[in-house]
Design an enzyme around this catalytic site. Sequence first.
Site, PDB file in Angstrom:
ATOM      1  N   ASP A  38       2.089   7.518   3.936  1.00 23.54           N
ATOM      2  CA  ASP A  38       0.770   7.527   3.568  1.00 23.54           C
ATOM      3  C   ASP A  38       0.626   7.271   2.089  1.00 23.54           C
ATOM      4  O   ASP A  38       1.836   7.691   1.433  1.00 23.54           O
ATOM      5  CB  ASP A  38      -0.089   8.500   3.981  1.00 23.54           C
TER       6      ASP A  38
ATOM      7  N   ASP B 127      -8.780   3.476   7.901  1.00 25.28           N
ATOM      8  CA  ASP B 127      -9.176   4.861   8.301  1.00 25.28           C
ATOM      9  C   ASP B 127     -10.426   4.933   9.326  1.00 25.28           C
ATOM     10  O   ASP B 127     -10.681   5.910   9.858  1.00 25.28           O
ATOM     11  CB  ASP B 127      -9.314   5.854   7.206  1.00 25.28           C
TER      12      ASP B 127
END
Length: 714
Positions: free
Chosen positions: A455, A519
């Site tokens: 990430d 997301d």
Amino acid sequence: MAKVPVQRNHVASERYVHLQSSQTSLILMMQPVPAIVYWGKKINADMPLNGALFDLPVPQARLDDAMPLALLPEQGRGDFGSPGVEGHRNSKDWAPVFEVISVTTTHSSATITMSDPRAGLEVRSTLVLDEDSDVLTLNHKLTNTGSTDYSLHRLALTLPVNDDFLDLISFHGRWSHEFQQQRLSFKHGGLMQENRRGRTSHESFPGLIALQKDTNELQGDLIGVHLGWSGNHRIQAQVKSDGRRYLQTEALLAPGEISIAPGESFSTPNLYAVFSTQGLNGMMQRFHHFVRNQVVNFPQTAMRPVHFNTWEGIYFDHKPQRIMEMATVVARLGVERFILDDGWFSDRNDDTRALGDWQVDKCKYPEGLKPVIDHINQLGMEFGLWVEPEMISKNSALFRAHPDWMLGMDELGYQQPAGRNQFVLDLQNPDAFDYLLSSLNNLMTEYNIGYLKWDMNRELVQPAHQGNAAYHGQTLAFYRLIDALREKHPYVEIESCASGGGRVDFEVLKRTHRFWTSDCNDALERQTIQRGMQLYFPPEVMGSHIGPSLSHTTRRNNDMSLRGITALFGHMGAELDPQGLVDSELRAFTKYIALHKQYRPLLHSGQSFILPSVDPGTHIYGVMDESVVLLAVVQLAMPEHALGQRLRLPILSETKHYRIEVIDAPAAFSKTMKHLPVWIEKIQVVSGDQLSQIGLSLPVMDPESAMLLSFTVE
């Protein structure tokens, strides 16, 4: 099959070079400057070219000599567009004029070397047409042949486009709303889009499409481009006053960022481009073929495993027993890879602390991760782990020990803003780099970790290495870090995640194997996000999860069939707390995961397509091979009319017959219609030409509903 390249050296005075791939020809004119004078449908390379076809008129009130649209436009030759090179040497050598000194070609590639000895600069331009996919790769390498440093401001990649390409498709977005498309007029002026966030970005995907007015998914000419670069970039399209058009892309450099020492060089990222005569589908299919064969490199040949990610199920609340119970449940659903997300490392109880302290939290995991991993492996699933190596929290042991490792200019008294309570490590600092490589290597050596979700949740603000701007160097150091880790662990797979779709491009995909597309798990939003992304990337690298019925990003409830069908056409996963599901929901998860596995060989190797729709609120798309077509009809919003549109399938073979089956349909069909079309309730066999020309009457569908169909060759 690709031909064996044959090298041919050309004298600099030779005027034309003709490159070919499977379906296209690209003709380069070498004098007075290297320029693409034709790129389009394949023409006979054995016939001599008539130079009269490329002779340009010279209108009044202009410079006396016509200048083609060069690969490297030069202000010094009277090109008043955006130059290919901008820089200086102590305020000199700022307007170079290059001469071709050598050309080396095969039938599908050309390397052109140009020099300006007065400016002390040399440029090598490389063009490669992939013979199977027709994708063009273009890059420049600038070498300083002078005796002092050269300060480079810009080195851009330029492609001409046809003068009847009067529209553009560009991409915009934001967090949880990536890959949004807009179609613009391209008659005068132009478009410039810049990204200064230090990663590919949610806002400005580095892609652009120039196309004819009537080009759609199925037909029409276009050129689509993509810059393979995970940092700052500029992409623009311009119409010159004479009507000629060009696209230009580049890595966007900060002031003073690149200084080229004598004898050293700077290379551009690769520009990837496609010419298509079959509309957007033709572009999409060529890019997919290229990615599958030239970009992504899976360490294992097995099918892409179905994921389960813990984030939206537990967030930071890590309890080993609970996680093992989750694993037991999702293994029964058909999950094949279990990823433990954020919250597993020392003192990481929320997002304000501990980034950089990459050791297992002994309070949460007193026996380490091994019992959890062993349990997951015994269930037949691979174990994956979330990491965010480029980041540091000020509330961390690492920052307290090495505050100077933070990327920025704090030593000068500046205070950059935090992002998600975190900052960035200077990867060009060799000590910081080695620490991260050692930490990740130790984790992967100690534990059976087959997958990393990598990430990157923060943009770069005022990034500096030793006081100098460091956007470009940070991006290259990130590549080196992944390369070094994969050299030690060649069988690990890595997911590129940056708050979702913030780092999605071909260059990072050379090192990784999956993108976390967004997301946002809201299936309605995902329909648009995935539609834009799939123009460049095939389904098997597009992470798409079935989330909970209540979306965590939009607070909207999605029906399970919409969630399942949306996730089906990607690299499927699930992300929620499975222990909170009732039996009917568990059965639904099992159903859609099984459907994905059933069609996975097709989904992850077949030919993707999109069909035009008369209703803008309807998405019709699918994937096909020679024997079957899997097709989704998704109603995003309230239908514009009381009757459904006709579904015509010009993608089918007109000489074959197809068995039509409804694989999945909304339960509410019985309430939206008094009478269903007969093909929905009873399997039909219909010829391809009738399905192509006449088509099927679609049923009326509620907003936010989906239907899955198959057309199998009889």
